[in-house]
Design a protein around this motif. Structure first.
Motif, PDB file in Angstrom:
ATOM      1  N   THR A 245       0.863  -1.179   0.000  1.00  0.00           N
ATOM      2  CA  THR A 245       0.000   0.000   0.000  1.00  0.00           C
ATOM      3  C   THR A 245       0.901   1.231   0.000  1.00  0.00           C
ATOM      4  OG1 THR A 245      -1.438  -1.305   1.432  1.00  0.00           O
ATOM      5  CG2 THR A 245      -1.987   1.014   1.216  1.00  0.00           C
ATOM      6  N   ASN A 246       0.609   2.204  -0.858  1.00  0.00           N
ATOM      7  CA  ASN A 246       1.442   3.422  -0.840  1.00  0.00           C
ATOM      8  C   ASN A 246       0.815   4.471   0.071  1.00  0.00           C
ATOM      9  OD1 ASN A 246      -0.546   4.726  -2.285  1.00  0.00           O
ATOM     10  ND2 ASN A 246       0.614   4.871  -4.198  1.00  0.00           N
ATOM     11  N   ASN A 248      -0.783   7.041  -0.458  1.00  0.00           N
ATOM     12  CA  ASN A 248      -2.123   7.515  -0.826  1.00  0.00           C
ATOM     13  C   ASN A 248      -3.191   6.442  -0.606  1.00  0.00           C
ATOM     14  OD1 ASN A 248      -1.139  10.040  -1.635  1.00  0.00           O
ATOM     15  ND2 ASN A 248      -0.489   9.167  -3.601  1.00  0.00           N
ATOM     16  N   GLY A 249      -2.781   5.321  -0.019  1.00  0.00           N
ATOM     17  CA  GLY A 249      -3.743   4.262   0.288  1.00  0.00           C
ATOM     18  C   GLY A 249      -4.051   3.357  -0.899  1.00  0.00           C
ATOM     19  N   LYS A 250      -3.300   3.513  -2.009  1.00  0.00           N
ATOM     20  CA  LYS A 250      -3.529   2.627  -3.161  1.00  0.00           C
ATOM     21  C   LYS A 250      -2.910   1.260  -2.875  1.00  0.00           C
ATOM     22  CE  LYS A 250      -4.078   6.016  -6.818  1.00  0.00           C
ATOM     23  NZ  LYS A 250      -3.581   6.501  -8.106  1.00  0.00           N
ATOM     24  N   LYS A 251      -3.640   0.220  -3.291  1.00  0.00           N
ATOM     25  CA  LYS A 251      -3.204  -1.146  -2.990  1.00  0.00           C
ATOM     26  C   LYS A 251      -2.735  -1.869  -4.241  1.00  0.00           C
ATOM     27  CE  LYS A 251      -5.988  -2.250   1.091  1.00  0.00           C
ATOM     28  NZ  LYS A 251      -4.881  -2.137   2.039  1.00  0.00           N
ATOM     29  N   TYR A 252      -1.646  -2.619  -4.105  1.00  0.00           N
ATOM     30  CA  TYR A 252      -1.073  -3.373  -5.220  1.00  0.00           C
ATOM     31  C   TYR A 252      -0.879  -4.822  -4.795  1.00  0.00           C
ATOM     32  CZ  TYR A 252      -0.388   1.346  -6.784  1.00  0.00           C
ATOM     33  OH  TYR A 252      -0.623   2.646  -7.140  1.00  0.00           O
ATOM     34  N   LYS A 279     -10.263  -5.839  -6.585  1.00  0.00           N
ATOM     35  CA  LYS A 279      -9.964  -4.594  -7.313  1.00  0.00           C
ATOM     36  C   LYS A 279      -8.777  -3.801  -6.756  1.00  0.00           C
ATOM     37  CE  LYS A 279     -14.804  -4.253  -8.609  1.00  0.00           C
ATOM     38  NZ  LYS A 279     -15.155  -5.478  -7.802  1.00  0.00           N
ATOM     39  N   PRO A 280      -7.579  -4.396  -6.737  1.00  0.00           N
ATOM     40  CA  PRO A 280      -6.407  -3.605  -6.345  1.00  0.00           C
ATOM     41  C   PRO A 280      -6.108  -2.590  -7.457  1.00  0.00           C
ATOM     42  CG  PRO A 280      -5.723  -5.775  -7.119  1.00  0.00           C
ATOM     43  CD  PRO A 280      -7.227  -5.780  -7.104  1.00  0.00           C
ATOM     44  N   ASP A 281      -5.282  -1.591  -7.155  1.00  0.00           N
ATOM     45  CA  ASP A 281      -4.972  -0.587  -8.174  1.00  0.00           C
ATOM     46  C   ASP A 281      -4.167  -1.185  -9.323  1.00  0.00           C
ATOM     47  OD1 ASP A 281      -5.980   2.221  -7.214  1.00  0.00           O
ATOM     48  OD2 ASP A 281      -5.408   1.048  -5.457  1.00  0.00           O
ATOM     49  N   ILE A 326       4.959   2.835  -8.210  1.00  0.00           N
ATOM     50  CA  ILE A 326       3.925   2.785  -7.164  1.00  0.00           C
ATOM     51  C   ILE A 326       4.094   3.955  -6.186  1.00  0.00           C
ATOM     52  CG2 ILE A 326       3.165   1.482  -5.122  1.00  0.00           C
ATOM     53  CD1 ILE A 326       3.607  -1.093  -6.705  1.00  0.00           C
ATOM     54  N   SER A 329       2.495   7.015  -7.511  1.00  0.00           N
ATOM     55  CA  SER A 329       1.066   6.990  -7.875  1.00  0.00           C
ATOM     56  C   SER A 329       0.199   7.635  -6.794  1.00  0.00           C
ATOM     57  CB  SER A 329       0.591   5.556  -8.075  1.00  0.00           C
ATOM     58  OG  SER A 329       1.367   4.945  -9.053  1.00  0.00           O
TER      59      SER A 329
END
Ligand SMILES: [Zn+2]
Ligand SMILES: [Zn+2]
Ligand SMILES: [Zn+2]
Length: 329
Positions: A245-246, A248-252, A279-281, A326, A329
């Motif tokens: 998770t980065n 900004n809360g985006k998940k990979y 639905k990960p980024d 990442i 992003s």
């Protein structure tokens, strides 16, 4: 030893459960292939290693041990018999001896001693009349070590005065306070858990492979979990080799597929099924030593990013690039 068959894909069985993964990490770090039980008066039987690794209670450590066996990851090796209460399953039980005639528990126990030189058999207490030295109650001669033998046990009931050689047993549960008989008691066993070295090796090999990748992510200030879980819109938690998770809360999501020959398209379908729900980024399939052409085609249709390499070393540059994107992003 009672053992379930070793699961075909041991690594995915272990990493399908976060706690099991944690326990295996603990076992690898401690170089342990056995989980011995221990007894303690307040806790009863428990598995100290499981309690320590997973911060579980003694009772939880027992049920967790059962789960490991059911999953086929550990075999049981008999260590100790445990008598349990049939009413509350407590292992805190004590035996009580009763008079078979009047049921009283007020008994005295004596040994039956034979004086070898004259063959006289009498209760031990009769040899000790008046002093410390043993004296034969029949011939009145002193009896020294080696001049007598124990031929049996003799009980006297202090309530009804009868004598007998076999008292009646009952058991008292110190947990619930109920009494029960030999017919009613529950016998169970306490086992040591043995983990097959092949299973630990396989786990260590694959788990440790991920370590350099996770380091790249954490060095880039990403929050990386391995195995990582993402809860899908179905409510089901899906497990990936790594989820990062980065800020900004985006998940990979990353899955690692390791095999002898190039990975086939089923690996793509398996990560895709999880990606649709979670639905990960972005999702990445790391394949060692690579993936078949058809797998690549399906991956591009399903929007799964493929990272290929013959070894983990070969995928590191690609991972570094992904991680750098990442973080931006
Ligand atoms: Zn004698
Ligand atoms: Zn009696
Ligand atoms: Zn009980």
């Amino acid at each position: 030893m009672a053992a379930a068959a070793v699961p075909a894909d041991v690594y995915s069985v272990i990493t399908s459960d976060e706690q099991v993964t944690k326990l295996f990490e603990y076992l690898v770090s401690k170089k342990k292939t056995a989980i011995p039980p221990a007894f303690e008066i307040v806790m009863g039987y428990h598995y100290p290693d499981i309690m320590e690794a997973l911060k579980l209670t003694s009772v939880e450590s027992i049920s967790f041990a059962k789960k490991l066996v059911q999953m086929g990851l550990a075999a049981e090796d008999y260590k100790e018999q445990v008598v349990r209460c049939p009413f509350c399953n407590s292992e805190y039980t004590t035996v009580r001896f009763h008079c078979p005639f009047c049921n009283s528990t007020r008994l005295s126990k004596d040994l039956l001693i034979e004086h070898l030189s004259d063959g006289i058999i009498a209760p031990f207490s009769n040899y000790r009349k008046g002093g410390e030295a043993m004296v034969c109650p029949s011939c009145k001669r002193p009896v020294k070590e080696g001049e007598y033998r124990t031929v049996g046990v003799w009980y006297s009931c202090l309530s009804c005065g009868k004598q007998f050689d076999t008292p009646k047993n009952t058991y008292l549960c110190l947990g619930c306070g109920k009494s029960f008989t030999t017919q009613e008691l529950v016998i169970s066993s306490v086992n040591e858990l043995k983990i097959k070295p092949e299973i630990l090796d396989e786990f260590a090999r694959r788990h440790m492979l991920l370590t350099p990748l996770i380091k790249i992510m954490t060095d880039a200030s990403l929050d990386a979990k391995s195995p990582g879980t993402i809860v899908g819109s179905s409510g089901y938690s899906h497990i990936f080799s790594i989820v990062c998770t980065n800020k900004n809360g985006k998940k990979y999501a990353f899955d690692l597929q390791l095999s002898e020959k190039p990975v086939d398209e089923t690996a793509v379908l398996s990560i895709f099924a999880k990606v649709v729900d979670t639905k990960p980024d972005a999702a990445y399939l790391i394949t060692i030593p690579g993936i078949v052409e058809n797998g690549k085609k399906i991956a591009s249709v399903y929007n799964i990013n493929i990272i290929e390499g013959k070894t983990i070393q070969e995928v590191i540059p690609a991972i570094k690039e992904v991680v750098s994107n990442i973080t931006k992003s």
